[in-house]
Write an enzyme that holds these catalytic residues in place. Structure first.
Site, mmCIF file in Angstrom:
data_model
loop_
_atom_site.group_PDB
_atom_site.id
_atom_site.type_symbol
_atom_site.label_atom_id
_atom_site.label_comp_id
_atom_site.label_asym_id
_atom_site.label_seq_id
_atom_site.Cartn_x
_atom_site.Cartn_y
_atom_site.Cartn_z
ATOM 1 C CG ASN A 12 -1.314 40.063 -7.267
ATOM 2 O OD1 ASN A 12 -0.513 40.919 -6.878
ATOM 3 N ND2 ASN A 12 -1.831 39.144 -6.471
ATOM 4 C CE LYS A 14 0.457 36.343 -6.341
ATOM 5 N NZ LYS A 14 0.298 34.948 -5.980
ATOM 6 C CG HIS A 99 -4.041 37.837 -2.937
ATOM 7 N ND1 HIS A 99 -3.255 36.841 -2.396
ATOM 8 C CD2 HIS A 99 -4.068 37.615 -4.275
ATOM 9 C CE1 HIS A 99 -2.823 36.063 -3.372
ATOM 10 N NE2 HIS A 99 -3.300 36.515 -4.526
ATOM 11 C CD GLU A 101 0.120 35.312 -2.400
ATOM 12 O OE1 GLU A 101 0.441 36.466 -2.758
ATOM 13 O OE2 GLU A 101 0.123 34.343 -3.189
ATOM 14 C CD GLU A 169 -6.483 35.123 -6.975
ATOM 15 O OE1 GLU A 169 -5.901 35.226 -8.055
ATOM 16 O OE2 GLU A 169 -6.017 35.531 -5.912
ATOM 17 N N GLY A 175 0.021 29.760 -7.519
ATOM 18 C CA GLY A 175 1.457 29.541 -7.595
ATOM 19 C C GLY A 175 1.874 28.082 -7.599
ATOM 20 C CB SER A 214 -1.879 27.782 -11.686
ATOM 21 O OG SER A 214 -1.107 27.631 -10.493
#
Ligand code: PGA
Length: 253
Positions: A12, A14, A99, A101, A169, A175, A214
């Protein structure tokens, strides 16, 4: 073990990647062709601006290209949005939906995520449905309740093992360099597997359950070795062919 689904390692990107980054796509393509991902399927989800070019580079190869989001409608007056049909037209076969985000930046609800996943499936593409708890939710012992609600409420009608992948996730692992312990991952994945089998019956055994957050070359083998982990959704480490293939190598041999 023989009835385990084929693993999927999906990158991904992003909001990262310019035309110059397509050299990484070519490098991944060549490394996969040389056997670098073993038995795993590999997918790259670049920003929408690069999907057509990436799909062109990976035409007639085993690399799949995916989008990172789509609108729930097929077309219409939705300035700035992209439909699943458009992603398909550009060469995508996967679309990430829900996701964290997107859930945070765009306040996407489970209901909206479900509508998007249904649009993906209606277009003949495969949805990668993301779920996961925040740090506070984990610390409050609510992980399974949160993940359970997300799956229940964002589960698309018409889903099958062929059309849906679930990615666990944990938000606090994305991250950050932090990862849950293998035991924690095993607990959540077993729970998701159980829930997916309740929703889909026997077909639920074939739904791929990815771990994301991660993942890097140094921890991939351990995380991919956890029971009911059928691959990875990789953010930062998918931006270079070197790191991404270092993760996919967990499925070699
Ligand atoms: P990360 O992101 O690998 O950079 O933690 C994972 C994701 O958000 O899919």
């Amino acid at each position: 073990m023989t009835d385990r689904p084929r693993p999927l390692v999906a990158g991904n990107w992003k909001m990262n990647g310019l035309i110059a980054s397509l050299s990484e796509v070519s490098a991944i393509r060549d490394a996969v062709a040389a056997g670098g991902a073993g038995r795993a399927e590999v997918a790259i989800c670049p920003p929408a601006t690069l999907i057509a070019a990436a799909a062109g580079l990976c035409k007639d190869t085993k690399i799949a290209i995916g989008g990172q989001d789509c609108h729930a409608a097929r077309n219409g007056a939705h300035t700035g949005d992209i439909s699943a049909d458009m992603l398909k037209d550009a060469g995508a076969t996967y679309v990430i939906v829900g996701h964290s985000e997107r859930r945070t930046d765009h306040a996407e609800t489970n209901e909206q995520v479900r509508a998007k996943a249904e649009a993906v499936i209606a277009s003949g593409l495969k949805a990668i449905l993301c779920v996961g708890e925040s740090k506070n939710e984990r610390e409050a012992g609510k992980t399974l309740a949160v993940v359970g609600d997300q799956i229940e409420q964002s589960w698309p009608k018409g889903a099958s093992a062929k059309s849906l992948v679930v990615a666990y996730e944990p938000i606090w692992a994305i991250g950050t360099g932090l990862t849950p312990t293998p035991d924690d991952v095993a607990e959540v994945h077993a729970f998701i597997r159980h829930q997916v089998q309740r929703l889909l019956g026997a077909d639920g055994a074939g739904v791929r359950l990815l771990y994301g957050g991660s993942v890097k070359p140094s921890n991939a083998s351990e995380l991919m070795g956890v029971r009911d982990v059928d691959g990875a959704l990789v953010g930062g480490a998918s931006l270079t062919a070197k790191d991404f293939m270092g993760i996919a190598a967990a499925y070699k041999g």
